[in-house]
Design a protein around this motif. Structure first.
Motif, PDB file in Angstrom:
ATOM      1  N   GLY A 399      51.354  34.838  33.108  1.00 27.34           N
ATOM      2  CA  GLY A 399      49.997  34.532  32.674  1.00 27.34           C
ATOM      3  C   GLY A 399      48.993  35.648  32.825  1.00 27.34           C
ATOM      4  N   ARG A 400      49.416  36.855  33.096  1.00 25.38           N
ATOM      5  CA  ARG A 400      48.484  37.972  33.245  1.00 25.38           C
ATOM      6  C   ARG A 400      48.234  38.618  31.884  1.00 25.38           C
ATOM      7  N   LEU A 401      46.974  38.921  31.610  1.00 27.71           N
ATOM      8  CA  LEU A 401      46.573  39.490  30.324  1.00 27.71           C
ATOM      9  C   LEU A 401      46.255  40.972  30.484  1.00 27.71           C
ATOM     10  N   PHE A 402      46.861  41.788  29.612  1.00 25.90           N
ATOM     11  CA  PHE A 402      46.656  43.224  29.659  1.00 25.90           C
ATOM     12  C   PHE A 402      46.160  43.709  28.304  1.00 25.90           C
ATOM     13  N   VAL A 403      45.202  44.621  28.353  1.00 23.07           N
ATOM     14  CA  VAL A 403      44.592  45.179  27.149  1.00 23.07           C
ATOM     15  C   VAL A 403      44.767  46.694  27.197  1.00 23.07           C
ATOM     16  N   TYR A 411      43.963  47.944  30.822  1.00 25.95           N
ATOM     17  CA  TYR A 411      43.115  47.098  31.654  1.00 25.95           C
ATOM     18  C   TYR A 411      43.747  45.723  31.785  1.00 25.95           C
ATOM     19  N   GLU A 412      43.646  45.170  32.971  1.00 24.77           N
ATOM     20  CA  GLU A 412      44.056  43.787  33.197  1.00 24.77           C
ATOM     21  C   GLU A 412      42.813  42.926  33.353  1.00 24.77           C
ATOM     22  N   ILE A 413      42.766  41.798  32.615  1.00 18.65           N
ATOM     23  CA  ILE A 413      41.642  40.876  32.755  1.00 18.65           C
ATOM     24  C   ILE A 413      41.877  40.055  34.022  1.00 18.65           C
ATOM     25  N   ILE A 414      41.015  40.225  35.009  1.00 15.68           N
ATOM     26  CA  ILE A 414      41.204  39.539  36.294  1.00 15.68           C
ATOM     27  C   ILE A 414      40.247  38.368  36.468  1.00 15.68           C
ATOM     28  N   SER A 415      39.346  38.151  35.524  1.00 17.70           N
ATOM     29  CA  SER A 415      38.462  36.979  35.595  1.00 17.70           C
ATOM     30  C   SER A 415      39.251  35.730  35.241  1.00 17.70           C
ATOM     31  N   PRO A 416      39.141  34.666  36.028  1.00 20.75           N
ATOM     32  CA  PRO A 416      39.909  33.452  35.719  1.00 20.75           C
ATOM     33  C   PRO A 416      39.416  32.723  34.470  1.00 20.75           C
ATOM     34  N   ALA A 420      33.816  33.206  30.144  1.00 20.23           N
ATOM     35  CA  ALA A 420      32.627  33.555  30.917  1.00 20.23           C
ATOM     36  C   ALA A 420      31.795  34.592  30.164  1.00 20.23           C
ATOM     37  N   ASP A 421      30.526  34.664  30.552  1.00 25.34           N
ATOM     38  CA  ASP A 421      29.636  35.621  29.888  1.00 25.34           C
ATOM     39  C   ASP A 421      30.044  37.063  30.164  1.00 25.34           C
ATOM     40  N   THR A 422      30.591  37.314  31.345  1.00 25.99           N
ATOM     41  CA  THR A 422      31.071  38.653  31.683  1.00 25.99           C
ATOM     42  C   THR A 422      32.493  38.548  32.227  1.00 25.99           C
ATOM     43  N   LEU A 423      33.292  39.560  31.941  1.00 28.62           N
ATOM     44  CA  LEU A 423      34.665  39.612  32.425  1.00 28.62           C
ATOM     45  C   LEU A 423      34.842  40.842  33.313  1.00 28.62           C
ATOM     46  N   SER A 424      35.713  40.710  34.297  1.00 27.22           N
ATOM     47  CA  SER A 424      36.048  41.825  35.175  1.00 27.22           C
ATOM     48  C   SER A 424      37.461  42.313  34.857  1.00 27.22           C
ATOM     49  N   PHE A 425      37.657  43.616  34.984  1.00 34.32           N
ATOM     50  CA  PHE A 425      38.917  44.242  34.608  1.00 34.32           C
ATOM     51  C   PHE A 425      39.426  45.140  35.734  1.00 34.32           C
ATOM     52  N   LYS A 426      40.732  45.306  35.783  1.00 38.43           N
ATOM     53  CA  LYS A 426      41.383  46.250  36.687  1.00 38.43           C
ATOM     54  C   LYS A 426      41.991  47.360  35.848  1.00 38.43           C
ATOM     55  N   ARG A 427      41.776  48.608  36.259  1.00 34.49           N
ATOM     56  CA  ARG A 427      42.203  49.753  35.457  1.00 34.49           C
ATOM     57  C   ARG A 427      43.578  50.265  35.887  1.00 34.49           C
ATOM     58  N   TYR A 428      44.341  50.693  34.892  1.00 30.89           N
ATOM     59  CA  TYR A 428      45.605  51.410  35.104  1.00 30.89           C
ATOM     60  C   TYR A 428      45.520  52.664  34.226  1.00 30.89           C
ATOM     61  N   ASN A 429      45.278  53.812  34.841  1.00 35.81           N
ATOM     62  CA  ASN A 429      45.122  55.022  34.040  1.00 35.81           C
ATOM     63  C   ASN A 429      45.513  56.248  34.837  1.00 35.81           C
ATOM     64  N   VAL A 430      45.304  57.411  34.239  1.00 33.40           N
ATOM     65  CA  VAL A 430      45.677  58.673  34.885  1.00 33.40           C
ATOM     66  C   VAL A 430      44.847  58.914  36.129  1.00 33.40           C
ATOM     67  N   GLU A 431      43.579  58.549  36.076  1.00 32.82           N
ATOM     68  CA  GLU A 431      42.671  58.824  37.192  1.00 32.82           C
ATOM     69  C   GLU A 431      43.143  58.190  38.486  1.00 32.82           C
TER      70      GLU A 431
END
Length: 815
Positions: A399-403, A411-416, A420-431
């Motif tokens: 059930g995890r959503l990745f963009v 980015y992974e959408i971590i907002s349940p 919602a009006d705003t969503l929080s994301f977790k980053r997976y990148n070079v940095e």
């Protein structure tokens, strides 16, 4: 003598065996050299490698050493460092022409030059004479048992290192090569074309479409050919073009197959009993760039278009379907209308990736009642998207959503709550070290909860559960591929089908892992205060910097010779909890203005495939303090500060005592003047002075310094006589005291803290207060009696001195 003969015979047999071994090895290398691909080559033009190369050796640390007619060279993948004997170094070697090199048992390098045999000390990086018969015997023995050195075939020198790389020297040019076998199985294509889509229908068949030649190709679940779709819907066993570039293939629950084309809109296919298809071009969307299709829970087909936003085929099974466009609730944003992927989850929530973020809405029966929300970069929220150009979306089995994004990784959408009006994301990148590249083309769900990601030039197995990844690049594939937006697909025979800009290929899932090669990370040089770089540093664990040495540059290298330019590095200065600092492909760190103390510098790197490895190299740096940075200096400074503070306090107390004494003395002088003036006033009025009062005056006078200071007695007498004389000045006072003006000034200042002028004025003010308090004289009379020619000036001066006018003083004190 017999023992010597046996030893000589044994040595001769060993030599013959080694010769046979080298002949066999060289024959094998020669036969296989045609399958080698060149990675790098070095000569006197593109590097500082100069001179005829005579031998290759790899030491225990992994450095490549080259014997040349211009000295000894060390290679770390980046730089060739030339080493020669120096005048005065104690070595009798006079020629730089080195004929051969080999490793000693303890890791040093034996060498043979025109002068004889010598030894290069690895720990001290200097050339030494072989001084004993034992060293000569060891040199002879290791020369004939050497395995980590090159073998010669005619004028070619060749060596295979433990990593499997082939080093060859041909006409004094050094080549680094690797075998060309690739783990992939190409999908044979008639023409070179970019793959646009890979998808599977409900029968397990694989649909592969291409752009340039506009083909639609069907494969079996195992990846074998079925045929090419023709414009009429028939399947051809020979190469045929569909005539329209297809970017997406989608099968609905009723079995109909829909094709999205760019720029030719939407097609509907229905399979006939003969295995062919009927093809219908939907007239409402005959012109459009259809990139993505998805069916909702109500059986409607949603169309994502690059430039026209979203459209909904409300009755896709009708012969003339109704299509809703320009939805009222969709963002009126031309960039957000560039839709790349449409995804609908089990809760009938539609998510569209666009060039301006993600658009999300809860689907309803009436398409115009749907309210969409756009989620993009928000400079006020660090948990928002950093890149608005979103590409693809994948939901994993848990059930995890990745963009994926075009230039900032995944980015992974971590907002349940997706609505919602705003969503929080977790980053997976070079940095943050989670990906080797931020340019994401496509992705799919892999095995064990991993994401199978196609970056621009490489394939990545991203383990989102453990925060690690495995990378497969051009070294893995033995070719530089450019991957497309077609989602990789895992076939029934556990092979990945992957699309590129040239063709497609099959990769067995069991081989879809990068090499676990972990390069050794070594220090290659240290430069202190910009001085010449020290080379013999690979074994250093602790570096001590003298008090005047505060700047240091550390050079290092991860010994993966396949592609050193692709290796990335990180460093941290501190404990294990300190975060890593990315320095890209730079292989040196400069530390400036180090404060005294002990530091731990840790380094780590990727391999040439971009995979971070556990090859941490640590160096302890001790910066010695100057004397002024030691605790002794701190204690000395504290003592000095205490001494200065004590001195200041004592000086302040002394000055305060002096001023107090001066004030007391001044008060007594003024009191004496006041009493003498009062006595004179009574005498002038004919009154008799009380005997007791006169005695008190005499006692008070005897308590002042006047009786012991003839000078001040003269001053008092002058002031008493001239207190009403406006012409009295310092010169006359000095004459009356029989001294110079400067002596008069110094003496009065020392006794009272006032200058002679200030003392005279203070005496007149004191006399004026007495007159105002004890007589009935007017203000003008008091002014004249106190030596002031102008009553008005007297009044101003009196008010400045006492805070009240003479009249107010007279009224308040009473006379």
């Amino acid at each position: 003598m017999q023992a010597v003969n046996l030893k000589t015979t044994s040595s001769a047999k060993m030599k013959r065996l080694l010769v046979l071994y080298h002949i066999f090895l060289l024959c094998f290398l020669t036969a296989s050299s045609q399958d080698l691909r060149e990675l790098h080559h070095f000569d006197d033009v593109n590097s500082n490698l100069e001179g005829h190369i005579t031998q290759i050796v790899q030491d225990r640390n992994g450095f490549i050493w080259l014997a040349t007619w211009n000295g000894l060279f060390r290679f770390d993948g980046y730089e060739f460092c030339r080493l020669k004997p120096l005048a005065g170094d104690g070595c009798s070697m006079t020629s730089d022409r080195i004929r051969d090199i080999w490793l000693s048992k303890d890791g040093d390098i034996f060498l043979r030059s025109d002068d004889g045999r010598f030894r290069f000390d690895i720990s001290e990086y200097r050339f030494c004479d072989i001084t004993t018969d034992e060293e000569m015997a060891e040199s002879e023995e290791t020369l004939h048992s050497q395995t980590l050195k090159g073998s010669k075939i005619g004028n070619m020198l060749q060596y295979i290192d433990p990593q499997g790389l082939y080093w060859q020297v041909i006409h004094s040019v050094l080549y680094c090569k690797m075998r060309t076998e690739s783990p992939i199985m190409p999908l044979q294509m008639e023409q070179e074309a970019s793959v646009a889509n890979i998808s599977r229908d409900n029968k397990g068949r694989i649909w592969v479409t291409t752009k340039q030649d506009a083909t639609v190709r069907l494969l079996t679940p195992e990846g074998n050919d079925i045929g090419y779709l023709t414009p009429s819907g028939a399947l051809s066993t020979t190469y045929a073009s569909f005539g329209h570039p297809i970017y997406t293939v989608y099968q609905m629950r009723d079995g109909s197959i829909w094709l999205g084309s760019k720029p030719d809109g939407l097609f509907r296919l229905k399979e006939t009993g003969s295995g062919n298809f009927t093809v219908e071009h939907i007239p409402q969307l005959q012109r459009g760039s259809v990139y993505s299709l998805a069916e909702d829970n109500n059986g409607r087909l949603w169309v994502g278009m690059l430039g026209d936003g979203l459209a909904c085929v409300e009755n896709p099974d009708d012969s003339n379907p109704t299509i809703a466009r320009d939805l009222a609730g969709y963002p009126n944003d031309s960039v957000a209308k560039r839709v790349r992927r449409v995804y609908i989850n089990n809760n009938n929530i539609l998510m569209a990736t666009t060039n301006n973020g993600i658009v999300i809405g809860q689907l309803k029966d009436n398409t115009n009642d749907i309210q969409f929300k756009r989620h993009g970069r928000d400079f006020r929220r660090p948990s928002s998207l950093y890149c608005n150009a979103t590409m693809d979306m994948v939901e994993t089995t848990d059930g995890r959503l990745f963009v994926s994004t075009e230039t900032d990784g995944i980015y992974e959408i971590i907002s349940p709550d997706l609505l919602a009006d705003t969503l929080s994301f977790k980053r997976y990148n070079v940095e943050n070290g989670m990906l080797p590249s931020d340019m994401i083309c496509a992705m799919a769900q892999g095995a064990d909860g991993q994401l199978f990601v196609a970056c621009d030039h490489q394939i990545v197995n991203l383990d989102v559960r453990h925060g690690t990844f495995e990378n497969m690049g051009h070294l893995f594939f033995r070719h530089q591929y450019h991957f497309t937006e077609a989602n990789p697909l895992l076939l029934s025979n556990d092979r990945w089908l992957i699309g590129t800009t040239e063709d497609a290929f099959l990769l067995p899932q069991s081989l879809a892992h990068r090499s676990d090669y972990q390069p050794r990370l070594l220090l290659t040089g240290i430069s202190i205060q910009n001085k010449q770089k020290m080379l013999n540093v690979e074994t250093i664990d602790t570096l001590v910097l003298k008090p005047a040495e505060r700047n240091v540059t550390i050079h290092f290298a991860a010994l993966d010779y396949t592609d050193p330019a692709a290796i990335k590095y990180q460093f941290r200065l501190g404990t294990d909890s300190t975060s890593w600092n990315n320095i890209g492909t730079d292989h040196s760190v400069t530390l400036l203005d180090l404060r005294p103390g002990t530091y731990t510098l840790s380094l780590r790197s990727t391999n040439a495939d971009g995979q971070w490895t556990n090859n941490v190299r640590s160096l302890t740096i001790i910066v010695e303090p100057t004397f002024w940075e030691t605790p002794w200096a701190t204690m000395l400074l504290i003592l000095m500060a205490v001494a200065v503070l004590t001195s200041v306090c004592m000086t302040w107390l002394y000055i305060r005592r002096i001023r107090k004494r001066q004030q007391d003395t001044l008060a007594r002088y003024l009191e004496l003047l006041e009493k003498q003036a009062a006595a004179k006033q009574q005498e002038d009025s004919g009154e008799k002075t009380d005997v007791k009062t006169a005695e008190n005056w005499e006692d008070n006078a005897s308590q002042t310094p006047v009786s012991n200071d003839p000078f001040m007695q003269s001053v008092i007498e002058y002031v008493e006589k001239n207190i009403s004389n406006s012409e009295a000045d310092v010169s006359q006072m000095a004459d009356a005291c029989s001294m110079s003006r400067s002596a008069l000034q110094r003496h009065i200042k020392q006794a009272t803290g006032l200058t002679p002028v200030e003392f005279l004025r203070e005496a007149r003010m004191n006399h004026a207060r007495q007159l105002l308090r004890t007589t009935m004289q007017t203000v003008s009379e008091v002014a004249y009696n106190c030596g002031f020619n102008d009553p008005k000036y007297f009044s101003r001066y009196f008010k400045n001195s006492t805070g009240m006018s003479p009249s107010e003083f007279k009224q308040n004190t009473g006379s």
